[in-house]
Enzyme design. Structure first.
Site, PDB file in Angstrom:
ATOM      1  N   GLY A   1      41.140  35.458 -13.057  1.00 14.23           N
ATOM      2  CA  GLY A   1      40.310  35.731 -11.896  1.00 14.23           C
ATOM      3  C   GLY A   1      41.038  35.512 -10.594  1.00 14.23           C
TER       4      GLY A   1
ATOM      5  N   GLY B   1      44.735  34.519 -10.631  1.00 12.99           N
ATOM      6  CA  GLY B   1      46.182  34.406 -10.781  1.00 12.99           C
ATOM      7  C   GLY B   1      46.773  35.450 -11.698  1.00 12.99           C
TER       8      GLY B   1
ATOM      9  N   LYS C   1      52.996  31.295 -13.625  1.00 14.28           N
ATOM     10  CA  LYS C   1      51.647  31.607 -13.163  1.00 14.28           C
ATOM     11  C   LYS C   1      51.589  31.387 -11.656  1.00 14.28           C
ATOM     12  CE  LYS C   1      46.794  31.018 -14.404  1.00 14.28           C
ATOM     13  NZ  LYS C   1      45.858  30.438 -15.375  1.00 14.28           N
TER      14      LYS C   1
ATOM     15  N   ASP D   1      36.762  26.088 -21.786  1.00  9.66           N
ATOM     16  CA  ASP D   1      36.807  27.542 -21.979  1.00  9.66           C
ATOM     17  C   ASP D   1      37.619  27.878 -23.230  1.00  9.66           C
ATOM     18  OD1 ASP D   1      36.202  30.168 -21.473  1.00  9.66           O
ATOM     19  OD2 ASP D   1      37.836  30.482 -20.049  1.00  9.66           O
TER      20      ASP D   1
END
Length: 758
Positions: free
Chosen positions: A99, A101, A119, A212
């Site tokens: 969302g 990166g 990242k 997550d």
């Protein structure tokens, strides 16, 4: 020494300072870390001031005009195109996008070269909340060190003030895709899932909740032919009792964190402060459900089409079907197209699930988190019990559970009965306790008296044994001194008799066996020497004694391979102050891997170069340089042997030929090694000629020993025994057979035995 080696880097000091909350402590840390480097102090202080500003380049996007393009997923910014440099990392290709990166494959250029995953926040997404979450993810991964969790290598900020961090590049595929494409059996899936549980347990122990967990965040690759799972993407991780970043992460009102299909009921309630490690247990239950049935408990299509409130209601209130029920209700068309077909025959997983797997999965998916597994480790242990055909903890309610429900319904009757029973039990227990205490006190007194008597007997025996040992130790010291004096005067019978008597007086002393073994070796009585050295190895002795007495060479020549390997293992692990060439020589005389031989060769070359430097230097020499200068010929020989074992035959030949011109006692023993080096290089004629020279050297040494009527030649016996070992090897390599038995060795043995017998 340069300043970069004594003072930490600007980036390191800056990041360490960010972790210090107190301004005074932070300022003092920066001052001490920068030492006297005023330029570095100014640079770090400027970074800290910019970081503390309410409005800084990170909080204000530097490429806001590119936001629509970035949100559409198109990468048009040339700063992050393939080939661009981000710090010491060159971007290769983009492999992922979240969302806020991007994830790139990057090639690190310095200080080491390796592939990694980089990242970085997308241009235009540098809000304070996003940066805080980005820093939290980096900190969360950095806190953990587990083989099933991707590691963080580095972190930094680009020239345009965009944070990035570099982590381990996982070349894998999502968990479910890997299991399905490789048609893993249920047992294999469960074994793989257990490793994931251990990784999550490690994160929980570090105070990190992932929040997550889903197949795309668990990548599986093959390592040594075995599947290895890596948990990635801690972008929505939550810390327990600690701060992952100096910035505050604010979760917006009415926002959910996580993926709906794998989200726990408490996450769907949107009370982030109430989410704990058991939320990850629920997500693990969803993963296990999907591995067993090929689908999540609630179909993703249904969750996507449901409204916001309906989605929350489904997750919080609806009970999913058991895994075995989900499999049994699949119609024939679904069975042909679903992932269940890859598990094996449909009846196999269903039958297994009906026993215990249903209970394990449903316990992990329980709406009441207090009824779930308390830890990810407990879930893994229950799965291992299932795999080992042991009872699982998630079994149906027990008799005790049914009794507690009955007790709640009949409180009055059970309370009355319990009071009467408790009174009787207490009275009986009190009487039994008093009787047992009386018996215990009596037994303790008798036991104490018996122990006192035994202690007195033991003390007397120990005193007598100590006196006896002191007498034997003094006697052994005298005998060893006599043995050395007689050996120096070449009175061999008297020396051998003194050493032999010492072995009888103090047989558990390694020193007496080493002394007699050395005498036997000096006289050429190899078998007797090896027997004495084996005794010393079995007793155990300081490793430097073996290195200085040539024990490894004798053991190898006499065929005592077990004792040699035991000694060699200790020799490799020793960290003594014995000269390095002697230590390396003991290892190189036997079998050694080319890599280890190459390491020893490099170290010997460094020693030789330092010896050369010291010859032209007027400064003092260290211990290793002094030894190397005195024993320069030995060092050349050991270096040549190391190069030969490592496969560098040209350098080996150079060093070994140098030994023939050096002034040392073992000059000439390198001849068989030179023959082997020529043979390895394909120089057949030179190899035969060098071997013939080795044979001539052997004949000369044997004739000299026979002329002196002694069991060994005039050179040190360690050099002589190594020459015999390498000559035998050269005969096998160059001539294709072991050397013929030479009657002169038998004659020398007779001389050696005669010297002992007088």
């Amino acid at each position: 020494m340069s300043a970069s080696m004594t003072v930490a880097s600007e980036k390191t000091i800056f990041f360490h300072a960010l972790e210090i909350d107190s301004l005074e402590q932070r300022t003092e840390y920066v001052r001490q870390a920068c030492k006297n480097n005023t330029q570095l102090l100014s640079a770090v202080s400027a970074l800290l001031r910019e970081n503390d500003r309410e409005v800084n380049p990170i909080d204000r996007p530097v490429a806001a005009e590119m936001l629509p393009t970035m949100m559409s997923g198109e990468l048009t910014d040339p700063r992050f195109s393939p080939g661009a440099m981000v710090g010491p990392y060159q971007l290769m290709e983009r492999i992922g996008e979240g969302g806020f990166g991007w994830v790139f494959v990057a090639q690190q250029r310095s200080p080491v070269q390796r592939r990694a995953a980089l990242k970085i926040i997308k241009p235009g997404m540098e809000s304070r909340e996003v940066i805080a979450r980005f820093e939290a993810e980096r900190q969360a991964i950095a806190l953990m060190d587990h083989p099933n969790i991707a590691r963080v290598f580095d972190a930094g900020v680009t020239e345009t003030a965009q944070p990035y961090f570099v982590m381990e590049l996982v070349r894998g595929v999502p968990l479910t895709d890997f299991c399905n494409s490789n048609r893993l059996r249920i047992s294999d899936r469960l074994q793989l899932f257990v490793t994931i549980c251990h990784a999550v347990q490690h994160a929980h122990q570090k105070g990190i909740i992932h929040r997550d967990l889903k197949p795309s965040n668990i990548l599986v690759t093959l390592q040594d032919g075995r599947p290895l799972a890596k948990v990635i993407d801690f972008g929505v991780a939550k810390a327990i009792g600690q701060s992952l970043t100096v910035k505050t992460i604010y979760t917006r009102f009415t926002s959910m964190v996580g993926t709906p299909a794998y989200m726990s009921p408490e996450q769907a309630a949107m009370s982030t402060d109430d989410v704990d490690t058991r939320s990850d247990i629920y997500s693990l239950g969803v993963l296990l459900y999907e591995l067993l049935t090929g689908s999540t408990p609630f179909a993703p299509d249904r969750l996507q089409t449901a409204g916001f409130d309906e989605l929350r209601r489904i997750i919080r209130e609806e009970e999913p079907p058991r895994p075995s029920t989900r499999l049994s209700t699949l119609n024939s068309e679904e069975s042909r197209t679903s992932d269940v077909e890859r598990l094996g025959p449909p009846t196999t997983p269903s039958t297994a699930m009906k026993r215990d797997l249903d209970w394990i999965v449903m316990k992990a998916l329980h709406k009441d988190r207090n009824r779930r597994y308390s830890t990810a480790g407990a879930l893994a242990e229950d799965i291992l019990r299932f795999l080992q055909d042991q009872p699982v903890e998630a079994r149906p309610p027990s008799s005790w559970y049914r009794f507690t429900t009955f007790a709640r319904r009949n409180k009055v009757a059970i309370s009355t009965f319990s009071l009467v029973a408790i009174a009787l039990i207490i009275g009986t227990a009190t009487s039994l306790w008093q009787a047992r205490e009386a018996i215990r006190e009596r037994d303790e007194k008798e036991l104490a008296l018996a122990e006192a008597r035994e202690a007195e007997v033991a003390a007397n025996a120990a005193r007598s044994e100590l006196e006896n040992f002191n007498d034997r130790l003094n006697s052994t010291t005298v005998l060893l001194a006599a043995g050395r004096a007689n050996a120096d005067a070449q009175r061999w019978p008297d020396a051998y008799e003194a050493y032999s008597e010492a072995t009888q007086v103090l047989p558990k002393s390694f020193l007496v066996w080493l002394e007699r073994g050395g005498l036997n070796a000096k006289l050429g009585r190899w078998e007797s020497s090896a027997n004495d050295f084996v005794k010393a190895v079995e007793i155990g002795f300081p490793i430097e004694q073996a290195e200085l007495n040539g024990v490894p060479q004798i053991l190898l020549y006499a065929g005592r391979s077990d004792a040699y390997e035991t000694l060699l293992q200790e020799l490799r692990q020793s960290d003594t102050e014995v000269p390095f060439a002697v230590s390396a020589r003991g290892q190189l005389v036997g079998s050694l891997s080319p890599n280890r031989a190459a390491e020893l060769a490099d170290q010997m070359e460094q020693m030789l170069s330092k010896t050369f430097d010291s010859d032209v230097s007027s400064g003092p020499l260290n211990k290793r340089q002094r030894y190397a200068k005195i024993y320069y010929g030995v060092n050349l020989y050991v270096a040549g042997l190391a190069h030969l074992k490592a496969g560098d035959y040209q350098q080996a030949l150079h060093r070994l030929e140098e030994t023939n011109h050096a002034n040392w006692f073992g000059r000439g023993i390198a001849k068989p090694l030179i023959a082997i080096a020529h043979h390895r290089m394909g120089n057949a004629d030179d190899a035969v000629q060098s071997f013939e020279e080795s044979q001539v050297f052997l004949d000369r040494m044997l004739d000299e020993s026979i002329e002196r009527s002694k069991g060994s030649p005039s050179m040190p016996w360690i050099d002589w025994i190594e020459f015999l070992i390498h000559h035998r090897e050269a005969s096998i390599v160059v001539k294709g057979h072991t050397p013929a038995a030479d009657p002169r060795f038998q004659q020398l043995q007779v001389f050696a035995d005669a010297a002992i017998d007088g």
